[in-house]
Write a protein that holds these residues in place. Structure first.
Motif, PDB file in Angstrom:
ATOM      1  N   ASP C  70      16.603  -2.696  -7.271  1.00 29.36           N
ATOM      2  CA  ASP C  70      15.151  -2.575  -7.120  1.00 29.36           C
ATOM      3  C   ASP C  70      14.910  -1.958  -5.736  1.00 29.36           C
ATOM      4  N   LEU C  71      14.567  -0.660  -5.715  1.00 23.17           N
ATOM      5  CA  LEU C  71      14.551   0.047  -4.430  1.00 23.17           C
ATOM      6  C   LEU C  71      13.437  -0.447  -3.507  1.00 23.17           C
ATOM      7  N   ILE C  72      12.314  -0.839  -4.063  1.00 21.59           N
ATOM      8  CA  ILE C  72      11.246  -1.341  -3.184  1.00 21.59           C
ATOM      9  C   ILE C  72      11.668  -2.675  -2.561  1.00 21.59           C
ATOM     10  N   GLU C  73      12.341  -3.507  -3.336  1.00 24.95           N
ATOM     11  CA  GLU C  73      12.882  -4.755  -2.786  1.00 24.95           C
ATOM     12  C   GLU C  73      13.915  -4.436  -1.688  1.00 24.95           C
ATOM     13  N   ALA C  74      14.734  -3.414  -1.933  1.00 25.90           N
ATOM     14  CA  ALA C  74      15.745  -3.017  -0.937  1.00 25.90           C
ATOM     15  C   ALA C  74      15.065  -2.524   0.341  1.00 25.90           C
ATOM     16  N   ILE C  75      14.001  -1.744   0.179  1.00 28.22           N
ATOM     17  CA  ILE C  75      13.246  -1.235   1.333  1.00 28.22           C
ATOM     18  C   ILE C  75      12.658  -2.405   2.121  1.00 28.22           C
ATOM     19  N   PHE C  76      12.168  -3.397   1.387  1.00 22.29           N
ATOM     20  CA  PHE C  76      11.623  -4.612   1.996  1.00 22.29           C
ATOM     21  C   PHE C  76      12.698  -5.286   2.866  1.00 22.29           C
ATOM     22  N   LEU C  77      13.920  -5.401   2.332  1.00 26.44           N
ATOM     23  CA  LEU C  77      15.011  -6.036   3.080  1.00 26.44           C
ATOM     24  C   LEU C  77      15.311  -5.255   4.360  1.00 26.44           C
ATOM     25  N   TYR C 316      -3.744   4.118   4.213  1.00 27.07           N
ATOM     26  CA  TYR C 316      -3.761   2.684   3.927  1.00 27.07           C
ATOM     27  C   TYR C 316      -3.082   2.325   2.609  1.00 27.07           C
ATOM     28  N   HIS C 317      -2.773   3.318   1.784  1.00 32.81           N
ATOM     29  CA  HIS C 317      -2.171   2.986   0.501  1.00 32.81           C
ATOM     30  C   HIS C 317      -0.789   3.586   0.300  1.00 32.81           C
ATOM     31  N   ALA C 318      -0.253   4.230   1.349  1.00 36.44           N
ATOM     32  CA  ALA C 318       1.033   4.921   1.209  1.00 36.44           C
ATOM     33  C   ALA C 318       2.220   3.969   1.343  1.00 36.44           C
ATOM     34  N   ASP C 319       2.017   2.838   1.980  1.00 42.43           N
ATOM     35  CA  ASP C 319       3.160   1.984   2.291  1.00 42.43           C
ATOM     36  C   ASP C 319       3.447   1.029   1.140  1.00 42.43           C
ATOM     37  N   ASN C 320       4.629   1.186   0.529  1.00 40.62           N
ATOM     38  CA  ASN C 320       4.891   0.379  -0.663  1.00 40.62           C
ATOM     39  C   ASN C 320       5.186  -1.089  -0.346  1.00 40.62           C
ATOM     40  N   ILE C 321       5.547  -1.388   0.891  1.00 40.50           N
ATOM     41  CA  ILE C 321       5.803  -2.791   1.229  1.00 40.50           C
ATOM     42  C   ILE C 321       4.481  -3.535   1.417  1.00 40.50           C
ATOM     43  N   GLN C 322       3.542  -2.878   2.103  1.00 43.13           N
ATOM     44  CA  GLN C 322       2.203  -3.470   2.190  1.00 43.13           C
ATOM     45  C   GLN C 322       1.604  -3.635   0.803  1.00 43.13           C
ATOM     46  N   ALA C 323       1.737  -2.562   0.007  1.00 41.94           N
ATOM     47  CA  ALA C 323       1.109  -2.570  -1.316  1.00 41.94           C
ATOM     48  C   ALA C 323       1.720  -3.650  -2.199  1.00 41.94           C
ATOM     49  N   THR C 324       3.040  -3.702  -2.235  1.00 42.51           N
ATOM     50  CA  THR C 324       3.678  -4.652  -3.139  1.00 42.51           C
ATOM     51  C   THR C 324       3.466  -6.074  -2.650  1.00 42.51           C
ATOM     52  N   GLY C 325       3.404  -6.254  -1.352  1.00 42.12           N
ATOM     53  CA  GLY C 325       3.168  -7.590  -0.810  1.00 42.12           C
ATOM     54  C   GLY C 325       1.821  -8.120  -1.252  1.00 42.12           C
ATOM     55  N   PHE C 326       0.805  -7.275  -1.157  1.00 41.39           N
ATOM     56  CA  PHE C 326      -0.523  -7.745  -1.542  1.00 41.39           C
ATOM     57  C   PHE C 326      -0.634  -7.870  -3.052  1.00 41.39           C
ATOM     58  N   LEU C 327      -0.047  -6.885  -3.741  1.00 38.84           N
ATOM     59  CA  LEU C 327      -0.136  -6.913  -5.197  1.00 38.84           C
ATOM     60  C   LEU C 327       0.578  -8.139  -5.777  1.00 38.84           C
ATOM     61  N   GLU C 328       1.801  -8.363  -5.320  1.00 32.44           N
ATOM     62  CA  GLU C 328       2.604  -9.406  -5.959  1.00 32.44           C
ATOM     63  C   GLU C 328       2.186 -10.813  -5.545  1.00 32.44           C
TER      64      GLU C 328
END
Lengths: 151, 186, 360
Positions: C70-77, C316-328
């Motif tokens: 899961d690349l977004i999870e990997a980016i988060f790490l 404000y919407h380009a960062d997938n870690i911010q986005a996924t954090g708020f979304l999830e």
């Protein structure tokens, strides 16, 4: 400053070579050279990050591209020479060895270190670079015009 | 570069700096208490405590101002090697080191209303530090505390600027105490 | 109403243990090593480095393994790890003119000095599944041509010499840094470029595509796309001079756009810029297009109200870690919030019913 009148040119060259070398390869060459000196840490190996910068449009204002991992270390030899290392990656042994080499290069052992460690490292780096360039060159396009349209 | 100048940093940086940070934070949180710190052996005229604060708090993003007495080649080389902090004029400093009378108080940044934290912290080197003297009141102090301060009016004026203002760390050999902008001095 | 909830520790421990087992997969299959991921899934590693904003292929490969791909999870790490590193300093801006190019193509000039070098590209593959790869054992060798080292000047520099392209203004030596100070609008170009280079590839691609389809239409040509290694040089304060501290692989894309001129600028070409860690061609081209669209104000163009021109929307919407954090986070317990919603709906229902009964 041109290379000829830069008093630090030689040191820059070897520090740069060490920074970019592969940790495993450096360790192997270093162990084989068997010239490890007595030393003390001025700064024990420390892993950190450096913010890599680029320029907008390659020529304009600087911007932050992202970080890279770097390990640094500083040592002093029993004779008093001080060696510094800032090397890519997170390998503490690599930083420690690079700092020792930087210190040794400022002593009478410089020629020996150059021959046993730096020369082989340089050769490996050059070969790798040449191989990659040769593969790239093989994918260079030779254009030839078949038909030139009139409209 | 002489090896001697480069010695005297933290031996175990992560552990030493975490411990020192705790001490500095405690001093800030409880104005009027004196804390002993260890781990730095900076070149003279820097005290051990000032050295510990610099090692713990400074990095390439915190410009440091030195008053002329402390602005020596040895001190500069030591701070540069161990922290990477750049040197600057008083108005741009995040940290400053000097004796009380030598610090140009009016020149330091007191922060902005959006970012009150973008203000300077002054490390005031003193010959004497004890829990007697001016009376302190405010957050982190139960009723009152006392501390040997070099002045009273200047700290009263500073407290009036709240939430803007300067924060002070007083150092004497290996002891330190702190006076944040929230403390009322009388 | 406040509901205190405690418990679930055992369930969480067991969930983590099961996650570890599932991560490993069937034990009749050999375990994947970090080195295998680094070498054989290099483009996934590149994406994690670019969006994780940390160049370290081994760490990115480890993150991919840990996140089960899961690349977004990997980016988060990687982002989380990055915050633990002391910052030694900032590099000199990399000199991409000196790049050892693996690939270098131009869509604007056929006979560019240095030539068109295709590199290891997917471009001319047929996109047919290659079932030979399902059988293992092959280690193909690339052909080599000995060539003297050639200079590869930036193609933009030729247009620049004729004064046909807009100048790039200089800026402060130490640029604004998103990771150090909160983003404030309007953002400097340095901040926009930093946000774009670490932004989500899918989002930046979508934004770039929207400009091509007519939302803030800017017909872009890829003046040059180059991929290769550049040395990273940093000034070492205790030495008093700069040395190379390593080498990073980058993808650089320069686009050139026709520009009719505006109230302040003569007709000329304008430029968009993309520079991304690793071999990340799609991202670099996308970045250049979005960068160009965001420059409407400084070039004196009209704001046509396109999403890609809206700096606040894009940044404000380009960062997938911010986005996924708020979304999830909305899947996590919201028992209390929901209880109040439930109370409210019941109350409204009662009132509506009472009114209806009164009317009858």
């Amino acid at each position: 400053m041109t290379r000829e009148n830069d008093p630090n040119a030689a040191r820059k060259t070897w520090m740069s070579l060490l920074a970019k070398s592969d940790a495993g390869v450096l360790s192997q060459i270093w162990d084989k050279a068997d010239i490890a000196p007595d030393f003390r840490f001025l700064r024990a190996p420390e892993i950190g990050g450096v913010m890599v910068r680029g320029r907008a449009g390659a020529v304009g204002a600087a911007f932050n591209l992202g970080e890279m991992t770097v390990t640094r270390c500083s040592v002093t030899l029993s004779g008093g020479a001080v060696g510094h290392a800032y090397v890519q990656g997170r390998d503490k042994k690599k930083a420690e060895v690079a700092a020792q080499i930087d210190a040794l290069m400022q002593t009478d052992l410089a020629a020996q270190v150059e021959a046993a460690v730096l020369a082989p490292l340089r050769k490996i780096a050059e070969t790798a670079k040449r191989t990659r360039a040769a593969k790239a060159a093989a994918t260079k396009v030779d254009f030839f015009t078949m038909v030139r349209g009139e409209d | 570069m002489q090896a001697a100048i480069l010695e005297g940093g933290f031996v175990e940086a992560p552990i030493d700096s975490a411990r020192a940070f705790r001490q500095i934070m405690t001093a800030m949180a409880q104005p009027g208490t004196i804390n002993e710190v260890t781990g730095a052996l900076p070149p003279a005229p820097l005290s051990i405590a000032a050295g510990v604060v610099l090692l713990t708090m400074c990095d390439p993003e915190t410009p440091v101002f030195l008053t002329p007495k402390f602005d020596t080649d040895e001190v500069r080389a030591w701070i540069t090697f161990h922290t990477g902090a750049p040197f600057t004029a008083a108005n741009n400093a995040a940290f400053a080191v000097g004796a009380w009378g030598d610090l140009p108080l009016n020149e330091f940044s007191i922060g902005s209303s959006e970012y009150p934290d973008r203000s300077a912290t002054l490390i005031v080197e003193t010959d004497h530090l004890s829990v007697t003297g001016a009376t302190l009141r405010g957050p982190g102090i139960k009723d009152t505390a006392t501390l040997s301060l070099p002045d009273a009016q200047a700290f009263q004026n500073n407290a009036l600027l709240f939430p803007l203002g300067l924060d002070f760390i007083f150092t004497c050999q290996s002891d330190l105490a702190a006076l944040p902008r929230t403390t009322k001095v009388s | 109403m406040y509901v205190a909830v405690k418990g679930g520790e055992k369930a969480i421990d067991n969930a983590h243990a099961w996650l570890a087992e599932e991560r490993r997969g069937g034990t009749s299959v050999t375990e994947l090593s970090v080195a295998q991921i680094r070498e054989q899934l290099a483009l996934a590693v590149n994406r994690v480095m670019a969006e994780g904003s940390l160049f370290d292929p081994d760490l990115a490969a480890l993150a991919i393994k840990q996140s089960r791909g899961d690349l977004i999870e990997a980016i988060f790490l990687i982002r989380a790890y990055r915050t633990t590193l002391p910052r030694f300093g900032g590099s000199e801006p990399v000199d991409t003119e000196k790049m050892a190019c693996d690939r270098r193509v131009s869509a604007t000039f056929k006979d560019a000095p240095g030539g068109q070098v295709l590199g290891p590209t997917f471009d001319y593959t047929h996109r047919l599944l290659d079932f030979k790869l399902a059988a293992d054992g092959e280690a193909p060798q690339a052909p080599m041509t000995d060539a003297p080292p050639a200079e590869t000047p930036h193609i933009m520099s030729f247009l620049d010499r004729e004064n046909l392209i807009q100048n790039e203004p200089a800026g402060p030596e130490v640029p604004d840094d998103l990771t150090r100070a909160p983003l404030e609008l309007p953002a400097s170009r340095a901040l926009r470029l930093q946000a774009l280079t670490r932004g989500d590839e899918g989002f930046i691609l979508g934004m770039a595509y929207s400009t091509q389809r007519g939302y803030a239409r800017n017909h872009a040509f890829v003046a040059e796309l180059r991929i290769g290694a550049v040395p990273v040089e940093m000034d070492i304060p205790e030495l008093g001079f700069a040395v190379d501290i390593g080498e990073v692989t980058l993808t650089e894309c320069e686009t050139v756009n026709q520009f009719q001129g505006s109230k302040t600028e003569p007709p000329q070409f304008t430029r968009g810029y993309g520079l991304v860690f690793g071999m990340t061609e799609r991202k670099a081209i996308s970045m250049a297009l979005v960068d160009r669209a965001l420059r409407w104000k400084e070039l004196g163009e009209d704001n046509v109200g396109a999403p890609a021109q809206d700096e606040e929307f894009v940044l404000y919407h380009a960062d997938n870690i911010q986005a996924t954090g708020f979304l999830e986070h909305i899947k996590l317990p919201h028992y209390v919030d929901f209880q109040s919603e439930l109370e409210l709906i019941r109350k409204l229902r009662r009132e509506a019913q009472a009114m209806q009964e009164a009317a009858e």
